[in-house]
Design a protein around this motif. Structure first.
Motif: not given
Ligand SMILES: [Zn+2]
Length: 76
Positions: A9-19, A45-54, A62-66
């Motif tokens: 879950v990504n913070a509502a106001a953050a566009a980048s993340y580290t997991v 503007d995106l609520h969720h996405g799929m990413f691949l690790c290295r 998933e984006r957290a609700e504001p």
């Protein structure tokens, strides 16, 4: 293809993340190395996405609700 999926879950106001990829964390622990962290970007503007690790494991973000919306609804 039904490998267990990690959800972050990504913070509502953050566009980048580290997991930390859970799969890689297990592999790295076995190998004694630490390279399981990866960074990604989920545009605001995106609520969720799929990413691949290295290593290519899929991680769902998933984006957290504001918080403002919830408190505004309670006050009204
Ligand atoms: Zn991984």
């Amino acid at each position: 293809m039904s490998e267990r999926e990690q959800v972050v879950v990504n913070a509502a106001a953050a566009a980048s993340y580290t997991v930390v990829c859970a799969h890689c964390a297990e592999l790295d622990a076995a190998e004694g190395s630490t390279g399981s962290t990866f960074a990604g970007r989920l545009d605001l503007d995106l609520h969720h996405g799929m990413f691949l690790c290295r290593r290519g494991h899929s991680v769902r973000v998933e984006r957290a609700e504001p918080p403002e919306e919830q408190s505004a609804a309670d006050a009204a």
